[in-house]
Design a protein around this motif. Structure first.
Motif, PDB file in Angstrom:
ATOM      1  N   HIS A 161       1.313 -38.926 -16.525  1.00 48.95           N
ATOM      2  CA  HIS A 161       1.593 -38.788 -17.977  1.00 48.95           C
ATOM      3  C   HIS A 161       1.821 -37.673 -18.545  1.00 48.95           C
ATOM      4  O   HIS A 161       2.702 -37.579 -19.625  1.00 48.95           O
ATOM      5  CB  HIS A 161      -0.130 -39.150 -18.508  1.00 48.95           C
ATOM      6  CG  HIS A 161       0.008 -39.539 -19.879  1.00 48.95           C
ATOM      7  ND1 HIS A 161       0.598 -40.577 -20.720  1.00 48.95           N
ATOM      8  CD2 HIS A 161      -0.565 -38.738 -21.119  1.00 48.95           C
ATOM      9  CE1 HIS A 161       0.511 -40.669 -21.929  1.00 48.95           C
ATOM     10  NE2 HIS A 161      -0.274 -39.334 -22.191  1.00 48.95           N
ATOM     11  N   MET A 162       1.626 -36.480 -18.125  1.00 49.03           N
ATOM     12  CA  MET A 162       2.001 -35.352 -18.473  1.00 49.03           C
ATOM     13  C   MET A 162       3.585 -35.062 -18.373  1.00 49.03           C
ATOM     14  O   MET A 162       4.106 -34.713 -19.308  1.00 49.03           O
ATOM     15  CB  MET A 162       1.289 -34.081 -17.887  1.00 49.03           C
ATOM     16  CG  MET A 162      -0.225 -33.875 -18.501  1.00 49.03           C
ATOM     17  SD  MET A 162      -0.292 -33.363 -20.268  1.00 49.03           S
ATOM     18  CE  MET A 162      -0.717 -31.796 -19.804  1.00 49.03           C
ATOM     19  N   ASP A 163       3.885 -35.808 -17.320  1.00 46.08           N
ATOM     20  CA  ASP A 163       5.159 -35.783 -16.943  1.00 46.08           C
ATOM     21  C   ASP A 163       6.238 -36.645 -17.919  1.00 46.08           C
ATOM     22  O   ASP A 163       7.258 -36.509 -18.459  1.00 46.08           O
ATOM     23  CB  ASP A 163       5.690 -36.109 -15.454  1.00 46.08           C
ATOM     24  CG  ASP A 163       7.099 -36.136 -15.043  1.00 46.08           C
ATOM     25  OD1 ASP A 163       7.908 -35.070 -15.351  1.00 46.08           O
ATOM     26  OD2 ASP A 163       7.684 -37.280 -14.619  1.00 46.08           O
ATOM     27  N   ALA A 164       5.491 -37.713 -18.060  1.00 48.41           N
ATOM     28  CA  ALA A 164       6.142 -38.924 -19.060  1.00 48.41           C
ATOM     29  C   ALA A 164       6.247 -38.351 -20.523  1.00 48.41           C
ATOM     30  O   ALA A 164       7.301 -38.513 -21.294  1.00 48.41           O
ATOM     31  CB  ALA A 164       5.440 -40.069 -19.012  1.00 48.41           C
ATOM     32  N   LEU A 165       5.735 -37.392 -20.881  1.00 50.16           N
ATOM     33  CA  LEU A 165       5.698 -36.701 -22.309  1.00 50.16           C
ATOM     34  C   LEU A 165       6.468 -35.409 -22.216  1.00 50.16           C
ATOM     35  O   LEU A 165       6.519 -34.853 -23.046  1.00 50.16           O
ATOM     36  CB  LEU A 165       4.085 -36.226 -22.704  1.00 50.16           C
ATOM     37  CG  LEU A 165       3.250 -37.193 -22.954  1.00 50.16           C
ATOM     38  CD1 LEU A 165       1.753 -36.543 -23.416  1.00 50.16           C
ATOM     39  CD2 LEU A 165       3.704 -38.351 -23.955  1.00 50.16           C
ATOM     40  N   GLY A 166       7.098 -35.126 -20.914  1.00 52.21           N
ATOM     41  CA  GLY A 166       7.961 -33.993 -20.782  1.00 52.21           C
ATOM     42  C   GLY A 166       7.122 -32.542 -20.697  1.00 52.21           C
ATOM     43  O   GLY A 166       8.067 -31.556 -20.950  1.00 52.21           O
ATOM     44  N   LEU A 167       5.988 -32.638 -20.195  1.00 48.33           N
ATOM     45  CA  LEU A 167       5.613 -31.256 -20.190  1.00 48.33           C
ATOM     46  C   LEU A 167       5.847 -30.369 -18.978  1.00 48.33           C
ATOM     47  O   LEU A 167       5.493 -29.426 -18.659  1.00 48.33           O
ATOM     48  CB  LEU A 167       4.076 -31.085 -20.451  1.00 48.33           C
ATOM     49  CG  LEU A 167       3.477 -31.239 -22.185  1.00 48.33           C
ATOM     50  CD1 LEU A 167       3.815 -32.661 -22.670  1.00 48.33           C
ATOM     51  CD2 LEU A 167       2.314 -30.738 -22.272  1.00 48.33           C
ATOM     52  N   ILE A 168       5.836 -31.329 -17.724  1.00 45.06           N
ATOM     53  CA  ILE A 168       5.883 -30.699 -16.400  1.00 45.06           C
ATOM     54  C   ILE A 168       7.239 -30.153 -16.287  1.00 45.06           C
ATOM     55  O   ILE A 168       8.279 -30.747 -16.213  1.00 45.06           O
ATOM     56  CB  ILE A 168       5.824 -31.721 -15.442  1.00 45.06           C
ATOM     57  CG1 ILE A 168       4.466 -32.710 -15.611  1.00 45.06           C
ATOM     58  CG2 ILE A 168       5.523 -31.227 -13.923  1.00 45.06           C
ATOM     59  CD1 ILE A 168       3.177 -31.964 -15.484  1.00 45.06           C
ATOM     60  N   GLY A 169       7.305 -28.827 -15.620  1.00 46.44           N
ATOM     61  CA  GLY A 169       8.577 -28.180 -15.399  1.00 46.44           C
ATOM     62  C   GLY A 169       8.425 -26.677 -14.939  1.00 46.44           C
ATOM     63  O   GLY A 169       6.956 -26.580 -14.681  1.00 46.44           O
ATOM     64  N   PRO A 170       9.112 -25.910 -14.819  1.00 49.00           N
ATOM     65  CA  PRO A 170       8.981 -24.631 -14.103  1.00 49.00           C
ATOM     66  C   PRO A 170       7.861 -23.761 -14.758  1.00 49.00           C
ATOM     67  O   PRO A 170       7.023 -22.772 -14.307  1.00 49.00           O
ATOM     68  CB  PRO A 170      10.138 -23.893 -13.908  1.00 49.00           C
ATOM     69  CG  PRO A 170      11.170 -25.067 -14.035  1.00 49.00           C
ATOM     70  CD  PRO A 170      10.452 -26.215 -14.678  1.00 49.00           C
TER      71      PRO A 170
END
Ligand SMILES: [Zn+2]
Length: 491
Positions: free
Chosen positions: A258-267
């Motif tokens: 879910h966090m990835d779908a919202l665009g929060l996951i990255g370096p």
């Protein structure tokens, strides 16, 4: 700092790599050279005797809460959800001086125990403020350690985040709603815009506390602010099984997905805890260059389980080590956290091939945590890195005899060998004395603050004592539900 030093005669550990005897040339707070014993010193350099000392890079605490130090060890047999329910009672500050005091207590403990930098997720009510975060940043500055100070924010209470809990407790006992997220986001913007501290020492970040405690538009606002101001994002991800179950039921996918779908996951993203990440979640975090702040002491203390640090490393996740707060792991001792990281990995099963190595743990507590903080210049004793160096006394019983430095540091050291701590080329601890804080005065201030808080928060304490048995029953029942996402049928 305009000074040249040569640290002579010590045994040097560069993160988890034992160099043996070596001298260290430091100029203006940075390491210029690590060379053979007796190497030439520039004219005018100050010589520092490190004979009978084992030198290691300052440990980096990837996760704590500076607001927790005045509420240290108040609970026994608390789950995470009980700790959150106790939050209004144990964290109810009055004014910025109490926030400064709380942060100072933690900073003092950390540097005395060999930790030179920290990621502090600090909460304020009703919302974050420039004045509050300034007081916290000044506390770290005054102690002389490095810090990432992240206002910790939410727009849903525990009772709103966990379905059915508000109806399970007596009327009027659930925590009142939090301020609207748009007001919180506006405060965050001001804090980031007006940050006035040297970012090599104290920098800001953002901590939307727990995904299920934040509405999606609020998470997206945090994502955008982090991108605009180039800061880190840090969130408690899949810390408890309750969160994993609620996340699955609310989002129809894992918390990480879910966090990835919202665009929060990255370096720039750090997942705190990650006890209930599955293999696909770990692959997702690793593939996106994200980090996990592994807090093994707190995970065990709160009954959350044992995170799979070896699995995270195998999936390419950057792993840092943290203590978590004094309210849920009682001390801020990074040596203890390293020991728990290694030993809890062993506790997962009898196959040693699936355990983390002590070398991996020490690397996580130095280089890995440094990457979590976004401080590229700390975590090693090597040219170009900051002179953040811990001097351990080789005449301390824990290190007698010195058999295998990495194993002894991770499994045996408890902080009692710490003789001196240098941060940025300046001694903050020397010969076991903290030079930047008057500890008896700090203790007196803390005692007064404690009395004030006890009187002020008495009503909140009795409210907690009313809801605690219900939360203690309700949440384990919820946690018994299935949490694993079946990715084939989507159920
Ligand atoms: Zn935490």
């Amino acid at each position: 700092m305009d000074a040249t030093l040569v640290i002579r005669g010590g045994l040097v550990l560069d993160a988890a790599h034992f160099l043996g005897p070596a001298d260290i040339l430091v100029r203006n707070g940075r390491i210029i050279e690590v060379g053979p014993p007796g190497m030439a010193a520039p004219d005018g350099a100050e010589l520092i005797d490190a004979s009978r000392r084992l030198l290691h890079p300052g440990l980096v605490n990837a996760h704590t809460h500076g607001h927790g130090n005045l509420g240290k060890s108040l609970g026994d047999r608390w789950t995470l959800e009980l700790l959150l329910a106790a939050g209004p009672w144990i964290g109810g500050f009055d004014g910025n001086e109490e926030k400064r005091l709380s942060a100072t207590i933690g900073a003092a403990e950390m540097v005395l125990k060999g930790c030179t930098a920290v990621y502090d997720l600090f909460v304020e009510f009703p919302g974050p403020s420039v004045e509050g975060m300034t007081a916290v940043a000044e506390a770290y500055q005054a102690v002389g350690m490095r810090a990432v100070v992240a206002p910790m924010v939410a727009d849903l209470t525990l009772y709103e985040a966990i379905p059915g809990l508000a109806d399970a407790v007596p009327p009027g006992t659930a925590q009142a709603p939090l301020q609207d997220w748009t007001a919180t986001a506006a405060s965050l913007r001001t804090i980031l815009r007006d940050w006035r501290f040297d970012r090599d020492w104290v920098r800001p970040a953002l901590a939307p506390t727990i995904p299920i405690h934040c509405r999606d538009p609020f998470l997206e606002a945090c994502r955008d602010l982090a991108a605009e101001f180039g800061t880190g994002l840090h969130s408690h991800l899949a810390e408890s099984k309750v969160q994993a179950v609620v996340g699955k039921e609310r989002y129809g996918r894992s918390l990480a997905a879910h966090m990835d779908a919202l665009g929060l996951i990255g370096p720039q993203f750090t997942a705190a805890h990650g006890v209930w990440l599955d293999a696909e979640d770990m692959a997702l975090l690793g593939g996106k260059g994200a980090s996990v702040a592994h807090n093994p002491a707190s995970n065990m203390r709160l009954g959350n389980g044992v995170a799979d640090m070896a699995g995270m490393l195998a999936a390419g996740v950057n792993v840092g080590i943290g203590t978590d707060a004094a309210t849920c792991s009682d001390n801020l001792n990074m040596y203890g956290s390293m020991h728990f990281a290694a030993a809890s990995s062993h506790s997962r099963g009898p196959d040693p091939a699936k355990w983390v190595t002590n070398r991996e743990v020490l690397e996580a507590a130095t280089i890995g945590s440094a990457r979590v903080l976004g401080f590229e210049h700390i975590g090693r004793i090597a040219p170009g890195f900051a002179a953040d160096i811990v001097f351990l006394d080789l005449d301390a019983p824990t290190l007698i005899p010195l058999n295998e430095p990495v194993n002894q540091l991770v499994m045996g050291e408890d902080g009692t060998s710490v003789d001196s701590v240098m941060i940025g080329g300046r001694f903050v601890v020397r010969e076991r004395k903290l030079l930047t804080v008057d500890l008896p005065r700090l203790a007196a201030q803390a005692a007064q603050a404690r009395e004030r808080m006890e009187a002020r928060n008495a009503g909140r304490r009795s409210n907690f004592e009313c809801v605690a048995p219900i939360v203690a029953d309700f949440c384990p029942a919820l946690a018994a539900r299935p949490w694993h996402i079946n990715r084939w049928c989507g159920c």
